[in-house]
Design an enzyme around this catalytic site. Sequence first.
Site: not given
Length: 289
Positions: A84, A103-106
Amino acid sequence: MTAQKNGGRDKLLMYAETFAPIDKRQMTFEDGLRPQLINLYRCNTILIENVTLKNSPFWVIHPLFCESLTVRGVKVSSHGPNSDGCDPESSKNVLIENCIFDTGDDCIAIKSGRNADGRKWNVPSENIIVRNCEMKDGHGGVVVGSEISGGYKNLFVENCKMDSPNLERVIRIKTNNCRGGVIENIYVRNVEVGECREAVLKINLQYENREKCDRNFPPVVRHVYLDNVTSEKSKYGVLITGYDDRVNIEDIHVTNSRFNNVEKKGNLITGAKDVVLNEVYINGNKVKK
């Protein structure tokens, strides 16, 4: 991920579910937990400005129990698991502006504690402004949850641009009946979306529905307003998933918005009331009220 493979994540979560004392929650190297890049704890009056942050093992910026934080001109590029971009948790009076998130998430995920621990401290996040930011890859552009047991109120998002085939949602609220808490007063305006994978607005009260936890704490989401949001590609416009046995989502307004190239030809809304779509166009067709 090592924490899941070796059981470290389940071990950590079970400590909280069984109310284990903090000093007994001992983790080992083999548990595979990953550190955050920047963690601020009980700080007041903070400025993070004009820095580039890359390749964090876990969350990139995590202010916890903080007040009066400004994140300005920051570039985040981190595509690892759970990376995140900025996660204010149980924090208030936060300004995030002129930032770029990839990003790789939120990209931004607002939090206030998870399950029993979050309800014990019961400190909401509140008064957060996100403006003039750019979101590229991410599970969500601006997100509330899922660790939101202390609740949240007063989010203002404006003048942002989001665009990536790897951006899954634009505005996302995710929680479940392990969490509890009230999420309210979400205001979004003037957001331009090139494309996102799933939905422009997603509200989900059944996030991680296989989580092992005490499920007697259904959350409430209310007073969500989107105005002048445009998107050129998505699967849904508005996607809301509530409960079958109660209505805990209410007063949702989307106005003056256009969602083009919507694959599912519209919205999917369940378990909500007082959802108002005014001057909303899906694939060029005006949505009936």
